[in-house]
Design an enzyme around this catalytic site. Sequence first.
Site, mmCIF file in Angstrom:
data_model
loop_
_atom_site.group_PDB
_atom_site.id
_atom_site.type_symbol
_atom_site.label_atom_id
_atom_site.label_comp_id
_atom_site.label_asym_id
_atom_site.label_seq_id
_atom_site.Cartn_x
_atom_site.Cartn_y
_atom_site.Cartn_z
ATOM 1 N N LYS A 194 6.851 47.323 28.637
ATOM 2 C CA LYS A 194 5.448 47.576 28.968
ATOM 3 C C LYS A 194 4.833 48.354 27.817
ATOM 4 C CE LYS A 194 2.402 49.807 32.286
ATOM 5 N NZ LYS A 194 2.300 50.450 33.604
ATOM 6 N N LYS A 247 4.716 43.103 29.725
ATOM 7 C CA LYS A 247 3.342 43.419 30.077
ATOM 8 C C LYS A 247 2.632 44.098 28.913
ATOM 9 C CE LYS A 247 0.830 46.384 33.162
ATOM 10 N NZ LYS A 247 0.874 47.448 34.086
HETATM 11 N N1 LIG Z 1 1.743 52.379 36.104
HETATM 12 C C1 LIG Z 1 0.565 51.866 36.523
HETATM 13 C C2 LIG Z 1 0.218 50.456 36.215
HETATM 14 N N2 LIG Z 1 0.758 49.417 36.880
HETATM 15 C C3 LIG Z 1 0.099 48.277 36.427
HETATM 16 C C4 LIG Z 1 -0.836 48.651 35.442
HETATM 17 C C5 LIG Z 1 -1.808 47.782 34.703
HETATM 18 C C6 LIG Z 1 -2.104 46.472 35.307
HETATM 19 C C7 LIG Z 1 -3.289 45.790 34.769
HETATM 20 O O1 LIG Z 1 -3.947 46.202 33.796
HETATM 21 O O2 LIG Z 1 -3.622 44.764 35.368
HETATM 22 C C8 LIG Z 1 -0.750 50.026 35.299
HETATM 23 C C9 LIG Z 1 -1.660 50.769 34.378
HETATM 24 C C10 LIG Z 1 -1.119 51.678 33.383
HETATM 25 O O3 LIG Z 1 0.062 51.668 33.035
HETATM 26 O O4 LIG Z 1 -1.912 52.482 32.895
#
Ligand SMILES: NCc1[nH]cc(CCC(=O)O)c1CC(=O)O
Length: 322
Positions: A194, A247
């Site tokens: 991520k 992601k």
């Molecule tokens: N941990 C939180 C989380 N879980 C999914 C997303 C983002 C999903 C999206 O942008 O659609 C996030 C945001 C972040 O890490 O700040």
Amino acid sequence: MYRRPRRNRKSPVIRSMIEETRLSVKDFIFPIFVIEGNNKKEEVSSMPGIYRHSIDLLLKEIEECMNLGIKAFDIFPAYPEDKKDKYASESYNPETFYLQAIHQVKSAFPEACIMTDVAMDPYSSDGHDGIVENGKILNDETLDILGKMAVAQAQAGADIIGPSDMMDGRVAYLRESLDIAGFKETSIMSYTAKYASAFYNPFRDALDSAPKAGDKKTYQMDPANLNEALIEAELDELEGADFLMVKPALAYLDVIKLLKENSQLPIAAYNVSGEYSMIKAAGEKGWLDSEKVMLESLLSIKRAGASIILSYFAKEFAQLVK
Ligand SMILES: NCc1[nH]cc(CCC(=O)O)c1CC(=O)O
Ligand SMILES: [Mg+2]
């Protein structure tokens, strides 16, 4: 010329016979936002067509999607500021509306697959995924909270928990916490690679969960890095993850491909909020045909090697192919 690749493109039937990648409603997990209350459906301002639903309307939305063939959902809660604190205590309060929402969805649709997010940010007054101490995001101290959160979500009926915070060692910690609590069958879809991405902003609007100070670069990965994704993948496999996720998706197709080539676990990709909003915005301006761009983008994610796609386009895709 003996070789003429164009022969295989000469008609719709031949083109469809030689199609190497096909999208199906079965590929998708639909991320959905839930809020407390009754009869509430608020559109997320930066995500046209995407709403925060109170539990009653969430049930309706899920029923509609199930009828369209979408059977998997990732449910995210949006909490008001007064429910947030430094330790995300609301996340494992058995009375909290999010856990009730999961329970109600699972009771109404036992055959649906429900995924939940395990991270502190929706419940954190600091807007970070871990405990903040003197500007630092603590790793090991955060694991204990994640463990409680994961067990509470499994207890509520989650089929898959999705640790999304990029803390080290969390898959092993959560696997052990779930097993000890008797949830041996609860799956873990790790947010393996991520990235610290600017594509999450609309999601943070939806949850009002942006960091109050600093950024997420000490835990989320640097967009410049590829090898590091292999390290994360190896650790998640060893720690017992059932699925590996990349992601965002579109700007990271090479990462999806790399993990696909290096792991036997199923690879998921999260087509995130900003990727959705960009296409929608250009469509609204008349600059792109958003439906065609949606299909092409989703196809590219599958072609890169993702067998599971988390996407805000899931419902629209299902309506289109119905
Ligand atoms: N941990 C939180 C989380 N879980 C999914 C997303 C983002 C999903 C999206 O942008 O659609 C996030 C945001 C972040 O890490 O700040
Ligand atoms: Mg990791």
